[in-house]
Write a protein that holds these residues in place. Sequence first.
Motif, mmCIF file in Angstrom:
data_model
loop_
_atom_site.group_PDB
_atom_site.id
_atom_site.type_symbol
_atom_site.label_atom_id
_atom_site.label_comp_id
_atom_site.label_asym_id
_atom_site.label_seq_id
_atom_site.Cartn_x
_atom_site.Cartn_y
_atom_site.Cartn_z
ATOM 1 N N ASP A 58 6.254 -9.095 -5.357
ATOM 2 C CA ASP A 58 5.383 -8.378 -4.426
ATOM 3 C C ASP A 58 4.756 -7.189 -5.138
ATOM 4 O O ASP A 58 5.183 -6.780 -6.218
ATOM 5 C CB ASP A 58 6.142 -7.931 -3.183
ATOM 6 C CG ASP A 58 7.355 -7.055 -3.499
ATOM 7 O OD1 ASP A 58 8.195 -6.852 -2.603
ATOM 8 O OD2 ASP A 58 7.500 -6.585 -4.645
ATOM 9 N N ILE A 59 3.707 -6.660 -4.538
ATOM 10 C CA ILE A 59 3.027 -5.508 -5.120
ATOM 11 C C ILE A 59 2.534 -4.612 -4.000
ATOM 12 O O ILE A 59 2.109 -5.100 -2.943
ATOM 13 C CB ILE A 59 1.876 -5.954 -6.059
ATOM 14 C CG1 ILE A 59 1.364 -4.776 -6.885
ATOM 15 C CG2 ILE A 59 0.750 -6.617 -5.270
ATOM 16 C CD1 ILE A 59 0.475 -5.200 -8.043
ATOM 17 N N ARG A 60 2.597 -3.324 -4.235
ATOM 18 C CA ARG A 60 2.114 -2.370 -3.250
ATOM 19 C C ARG A 60 0.752 -1.847 -3.673
ATOM 20 O O ARG A 60 0.374 -1.942 -4.834
ATOM 21 C CB ARG A 60 3.129 -1.244 -3.084
ATOM 22 C CG ARG A 60 4.484 -1.763 -2.722
ATOM 23 C CD ARG A 60 5.535 -0.669 -2.553
ATOM 24 N NE ARG A 60 6.878 -1.199 -2.697
ATOM 25 C CZ ARG A 60 7.481 -1.999 -1.848
ATOM 26 N NH1 ARG A 60 6.856 -2.363 -0.756
ATOM 27 N NH2 ARG A 60 8.698 -2.443 -2.065
ATOM 28 N N SER A 61 0.055 -1.244 -2.729
ATOM 29 C CA SER A 61 -1.344 -0.895 -2.973
ATOM 30 C C SER A 61 -1.519 0.229 -3.982
ATOM 31 O O SER A 61 -2.623 0.455 -4.463
ATOM 32 C CB SER A 61 -2.023 -0.517 -1.659
ATOM 33 O OG SER A 61 -1.361 0.571 -1.047
ATOM 34 N N ASN A 62 -0.468 0.931 -4.333
ATOM 35 C CA ASN A 62 -0.591 2.020 -5.302
ATOM 36 C C ASN A 62 -0.305 1.556 -6.739
ATOM 37 O O ASN A 62 -0.204 2.362 -7.659
ATOM 38 C CB ASN A 62 0.343 3.167 -4.930
ATOM 39 C CG ASN A 62 1.790 2.746 -4.884
ATOM 40 O OD1 ASN A 62 2.104 1.551 -4.910
ATOM 41 N ND2 ASN A 62 2.684 3.709 -4.804
ATOM 42 N N VAL A 63 -0.171 0.241 -6.902
ATOM 43 C CA VAL A 63 0.132 -0.332 -8.216
ATOM 44 C C VAL A 63 -0.900 -1.401 -8.527
ATOM 45 O O VAL A 63 -1.317 -2.143 -7.640
ATOM 46 C CB VAL A 63 1.543 -0.945 -8.220
ATOM 47 C CG1 VAL A 63 1.836 -1.651 -9.533
ATOM 48 C CG2 VAL A 63 2.586 0.130 -7.933
#
Lengths: 116, 110
Positions: B49-54
């Motif tokens: 998964d990935i978050r929007s700040n990465v």
Amino acid sequence: NAGVTQTPKFQVLKTGQSMTLQCAQDMNHNSMYWYRQDPGMGLRLIYYSASEGTTDKGEVPNGYNVSRLNKREFSLRLESAAPSQTSVYFCASSEQPWTGSGNTIYFGEGSWLTVV
Amino acid sequence: GENVEQHPSTLSVQEGDSAVIKCTYSDSASNYFPWYKQELGKGPQLIIDIRSNVGEKKDQRIAVTLNKTAKHFSLHITETQPEDSAVYFCAAYNTDKLIFGTGTRLQVFP
């Protein structure tokens, strides 16, 4: 090490019959979900329960009801089955409701339902 | 509401090659993007998964990239193996719901 367990795995219903899909999780999760999966449409949320005692509609709630029986169990009921409800149903759970922090959602192995 | 589009719907690669699956989302407020792998007869399992700040995240042979400006994110699998054969789903978290893409069936041929 069961995780999310749902029953039955396979069911054939006649139009108009009712049935309940059972789901239980042993991870002490607060939130539980019911999804349906149809070819070419991905996973669509039917209902969810953010915590024990609460339930909310998802994207496709029509024709379904749910009960959060206790923290472990979340059932999905079809009151009068229709052929359009032929699908694969997945129960899922997560430690907390979605808050943007990205709680991992764990899925059961699915229930194949055919309505004739 | 959020809409997630996923391409391609099917992907066949030779063992050892790379595979790339792409998703686009519509709501710029979406801020969490998981990828799930679903093997035949099983429920989906989170693989990365990935978050929007990465912008990018890597875990061994799999990586995910996110372009917030273009509102798209991609799954990259390198050195594919037959056991990578499965259906892969992307998803985008928005407000209080996780919206899934329509899935990509990946077949890895020996």
